[in-house]
Design a protein around this motif. Sequence first.
Motif, PDB file in Angstrom:
ATOM      1  N   ASP A   1      95.012 -11.669 -13.108  1.00 33.95           N
ATOM      2  CA  ASP A   1      94.900 -12.567 -11.955  1.00 33.95           C
ATOM      3  C   ASP A   1      93.465 -12.805 -11.493  1.00 33.95           C
ATOM      4  O   ASP A   1      93.244 -13.358 -10.422  1.00 33.95           O
ATOM      5  N   SER A   2      92.462 -12.381 -12.282  1.00 39.52           N
ATOM      6  CA  SER A   2      91.094 -12.567 -11.823  1.00 39.52           C
ATOM      7  C   SER A   2      90.119 -12.483 -12.990  1.00 39.52           C
ATOM      8  O   SER A   2      90.496 -12.120 -14.114  1.00 39.52           O
ATOM      9  N   GLU A   3      88.860 -12.809 -12.698  1.00 41.98           N
ATOM     10  CA  GLU A   3      87.783 -12.684 -13.672  1.00 41.98           C
ATOM     11  C   GLU A   3      86.549 -12.129 -12.971  1.00 41.98           C
ATOM     12  O   GLU A   3      86.362 -12.341 -11.772  1.00 41.98           O
ATOM     13  N   ALA A   4      85.708 -11.425 -13.733  1.00 41.78           N
ATOM     14  CA  ALA A   4      84.474 -10.875 -13.191  1.00 41.78           C
ATOM     15  C   ALA A   4      83.467 -10.771 -14.325  1.00 41.78           C
ATOM     16  O   ALA A   4      83.827 -10.884 -15.504  1.00 41.78           O
ATOM     17  N   LEU A   5      82.194 -10.561 -13.979  1.00 42.98           N
ATOM     18  CA  LEU A   5      81.126 -10.525 -14.973  1.00 42.98           C
ATOM     19  C   LEU A   5      80.455  -9.161 -15.028  1.00 42.98           C
ATOM     20  O   LEU A   5      80.265  -8.515 -13.995  1.00 42.98           O
TER      21      LEU A   5
END
Length: 264
Positions: free
Chosen positions: A194-198
């Motif tokens: 349900d999400s993305e990050a770097l």
Amino acid sequence: MSIRALIAEDEPILAAVLAASLQRLWPELEIAGTAPNGVAAVEQALALRPDILFFDIKMPGQSGLEAAEELAERWDDGTPFPHVVFVTAYDEYAVQAFEQAAADYVLKPVSDARLLRTVERLRTLCASRAADGGLAGLVGQLQALLPAQSITPRTQERLTTIRAAVGNLVRMIPVDEVVFFQALDKYVNVATADSEALIRLPLKELLPQLDPACFQQVSRSTVVNLRCVAHAGRDTAGKVVLGLRNRPEKLRVSPVYAHQFRQM
């Protein structure tokens, strides 16, 4: 018919020596160009469409193995893939693996006697090439070589949590929740359901810290959580693609890794 070759070598003198030796031993061979690194080699190969590639294994920025893998991903299946000869001065394990594969290698410093054997082999291959034989041969070579050129064995302490940037915050993501990792320029995108990050950790440094029973590299830039793979199929171009259980993306699998999904 004219046979054309591209040389990728970061040492200009060594590139010139190899070109001169090839022209002496194989006068009919046309040296279509030389590239100073793997990145340039890929672009020149796509533009020039040579019949043969001489790739130094150890080059700055992108190794010869990585360049060949990227080229295999980007090559048009409708045209014959070049025959690849890897040049190495340091990795006898890679040499041993290549002796069991379909292509050839040249050990530095290059001797005329050894290069002549390569020339004779290439003459035969070019004379009897099948339309897809070059790409199939390269895939086999890379499958044999990639374990040998791994920088860090995947036996070190496993990551359990990923520290990733989300805006001005640092989010703690359990590794088990990650669906896939994907390299994006200087960052790696961490995709959950349900999400993305770097994160800034390069993919080649991240991979050895992941459990190989759960996480599998599927292309030069993507690692997938196998538990999140719903199915494997082929697109209209015949490439293997993965459907995910809880993400809309379809992940394309490099030919180098496609054999791992044949039974799915």
